[in-house]
Write an enzyme that holds these catalytic residues in place. Structure first.
Site, short mmCIF file in Angstrom:
data_model
loop_
_atom_site.label_atom_id
_atom_site.label_comp_id
_atom_site.label_asym_id
_atom_site.label_seq_id
_atom_site.Cartn_x
_atom_site.Cartn_y
_atom_site.Cartn_z
N TYR A 96 -9.46 -13.50 4.87
CA TYR A 96 -8.07 -13.50 5.32
C TYR A 96 -7.64 -12.12 5.81
CZ TYR A 96 -3.04 -13.30 5.42
OH TYR A 96 -1.75 -13.08 5.82
N HIS A 131 5.04 -6.45 13.71
CA HIS A 131 5.81 -6.55 12.47
C HIS A 131 6.90 -5.49 12.36
CE1 HIS A 131 2.80 -9.43 11.44
NE2 HIS A 131 3.15 -9.52 10.17
N ASN A 181 1.07 -4.65 3.87
CA ASN A 181 1.24 -5.35 2.58
C ASN A 181 1.48 -4.31 1.50
OD1 ASN A 181 -0.93 -8.29 2.61
ND2 ASN A 181 1.02 -7.91 3.56
N TYR A 229 39.01 -0.38 -26.07
CA TYR A 229 37.57 -0.60 -26.01
C TYR A 229 36.86 0.37 -25.07
CZ TYR A 229 37.91 -5.18 -28.36
OH TYR A 229 38.11 -6.19 -29.26
N ARG A 255 36.46 3.21 -27.48
CA ARG A 255 35.84 2.91 -28.77
C ARG A 255 34.45 2.29 -28.61
NH1 ARG A 255 38.04 -1.78 -32.26
NH2 ARG A 255 39.76 -1.60 -30.79
N PHE A 312 1.28 -8.52 -3.66
CA PHE A 312 2.35 -7.95 -2.83
C PHE A 312 3.72 -8.54 -3.16
CE2 PHE A 312 0.05 -11.16 -0.09
CZ PHE A 312 0.86 -12.23 -0.45
N GLU A 341 4.57 -18.99 3.44
CA GLU A 341 5.21 -18.05 2.50
C GLU A 341 6.51 -18.70 2.04
OE1 GLU A 341 5.22 -14.54 4.93
OE2 GLU A 341 3.03 -14.62 5.10
#
Length: 494
Positions: free
Chosen positions: A55, A85, A197, A279, A282, A328, A412
């Site tokens: 792959y 990309h 990746n 609060y 405290r 990844f 994906e």
């Protein structure tokens, strides 16, 4: 010159902070070089007679994984991957975070499970050491197949493409490489995939935010102690006995920090008319302490991440294995970063409430801390600003990691959205810092109305240093420069 040597030894967040603050250059250790070369040589041998498709090395990417690529096209495949990309958009990633992305990508590749050539990693080291910072954009990653789009932008300059920031200017990467006499890197099989990746974009934002969170947690205690004293609060809720029996580490640590900052204070020691504090005073140990414990947890998760190879496929030379899996995927750190955003938001949330109490006219403090009332509004509107920021932060704390949108034609089909968690976290850090700065602005003002009584020597020194930047407000002034100066004070003081 001192170098930080990239090796298989654990890279701690404390060491990352030191590298950034001291501007340490980095170098690959001999062991790292051997690991990188060994893995590349193994992959080259594997490619001579591949027994099955591998792959991303002999196939296309994502849902194109069933399409085989001819041997003569393997280098072009990797180059095409980087170019196609690089689809980032939105704001630029800040320079200090780009430096971290470079550092973590180098660290990840140096383990020798990624199959890159040594020259590629060495060029990344040169980028880091010479402050040649690729222009990367904040939007574009789903945080699942790694941070594909931002890491593509990080990688373009290796090819002489894209842009870099160099010596204060944004310039075409090819120009800078030519100026330095460098040839673009020619990517070999697997190299582009190894670069793109990985979780380094998410991890860089996360580690930067952890370092900032550690600093802001300390400031929250210090400023909270000053506000408590200026409000004429009680010290009893901070005694060890109360917190030992609940046994949360951060809670006890916070209570002791407040007592430390108030040691020797005239104000905290004087008799009190009131039985209890609100609060927001405290419960400082319980709230700040829970955030401390969260920061520690998230730091551990991110430290594991930056010490892990997170590209795909993973190459195991010793085992003669090339495995396509899912390291990844950003889920482990996406969840953690969403958690950290909530913890930091709470530091801001309780801080704004203390600011409100200080201007409320309670306990003999003037309403809105106005020195000369009548024409003056005093500190009315800084609290509005803090409230606005806190409200925005609450919206940013919607967890990004609960969302998933399928991509790549369903291949994906579950993504972490960790990059969105990371960039939202970065904004929450900035918001919390500003809210704490506004509380300091108010607390220092309130303290002056308690004179001649004094707070602790440690806090008096802090206030004296603060007063060099930000004055006591007698009559109304333009306030935003004082808020900005307060923010800078928190960033510069240690």
């Amino acid at each position: 010159m001192e170098y930080h040597h990239i090796s298989a030894e654990r890279l701690t967040i404390a060491r990352v902070r030191e590298i950034l603050e001291r501007h340490l250059p980095i170098a690959l250790s001999d062991d790292a070089k051997r690991r990188i070369v060994r893995c590349r040589e193994y992959l080259d041998r594997k490619m001579e007679n591949p027994d099955r498709p591998i792959y991303g090395i002999t196939t296309g990417f994502g849902s194109l994984c069933d399409i085989s690529i001819g041997r003569k096209d393997l280098a072009q495949l990797q180059r095409n991957l980087v170019m196609s990309h690089a689809c980032g958009t939105g704001e630029r990633v800040p320079s200090e975070i780009v430096r971290l992305i470079l550092l973590f990508k180098i660290q990840s590749l140096a383990y020798g499970y990624s199959g890159v050539q040594l020259a590629t990693v060495e060029r990344l080291v040169e980028f880091f050491n010479r402050d040649i910072l690729p222009v990367v954009y904040q939007q574009g990653s789903l945080g699942a197949s790694g941070d594909l789009a931002p890491l593509a932008h990080l990688s373009l300059p290796l090819l002489g493409l894209g842009e870099v920031e160099y010596k204060g200017e944004v310039r075409p990467a090819g120009e800078v490489l030519a100026e330095l006499g460098w040839e673009p890197i020619e990517l070999q099989s697997k190299a582009g995939l190894a670069l793109l990746n990985g979780t380094q974009f998410m991890s860089a934002y996360g580690v930067w935010s952890v370092i900032a969170a550690q600093r802001l947690s300390e400031w929250a205690d210090r400023i909270g102690a000053l506000s408590l004293d200026a409000f004429d609060g009680r010290i009893e809720p901070f005694c060890d006995e109360v917190h030992v029996i609940r046994a949360h580490k951060g809670q006890l640590t916070t209570a002791r920090a407040i007592r430390h900052w108030l040691e020797g204070s005239e104000l905290i020691a004087r008799p009190k008319k009131h039985v209890q504090d609100p609060y927001s005073f405290r419960c400082i140990p319980q709230v700040h302490g829970a955030s401390k414990d969260t920061i520690d947890y998230v730091a551990g998760v991110l430290e594991t991440e930056i010490n892990s190879p997170t590209d795909n496929p993973t190459v195991f030379p010793e085992e003669d294995m090339v495995v396509s899996a899912g390291n990844f995927h950003g889920q482990p750190i996406a969840l953690a970063m969403d958690f950290l955003a909530i913890a930091l938001a709470e530091l801001g949330n309780i801080s704004e409430r203390r600011t409100y109490q200080l201007i409320s006219g309670a306990r003999e403090l003037p309403k809105f801390l106005v020195a000369n009332p009548g024409l003056n509004s005093g500190f009315m509107i800084p609290q509005y600003t803090a409230a606005s920021i806190v409200s925005q932060t609450k919206g940013l704390c919607m967890p990004a990691s609960v969302d998933s949108i399928p991509s790549s034609q369903g291949q994906e089909d579950h993504v972490s959205m960790g990059s969105n968690a990371a960039t939202k976290l970065w904004r929450v850090v900035g918001n919390t810092e500003r809210v704490l700065a506004i509380e300091l602005f108010n607390a220092a003002q309130a303290l002056e109305f308690r004179r001649p009584a004094r707070t602790s020597p440690a806090l008096e020194r802090m206030v004296a240093e603060y007063r060099r930047r930000v004055p006591f407000i007698d009559n109304d002034q333009v306030m935003y420069p004082h808020i900005a100066a307060s923010v800078e004070f928190l960033r510069e003081q240690r």
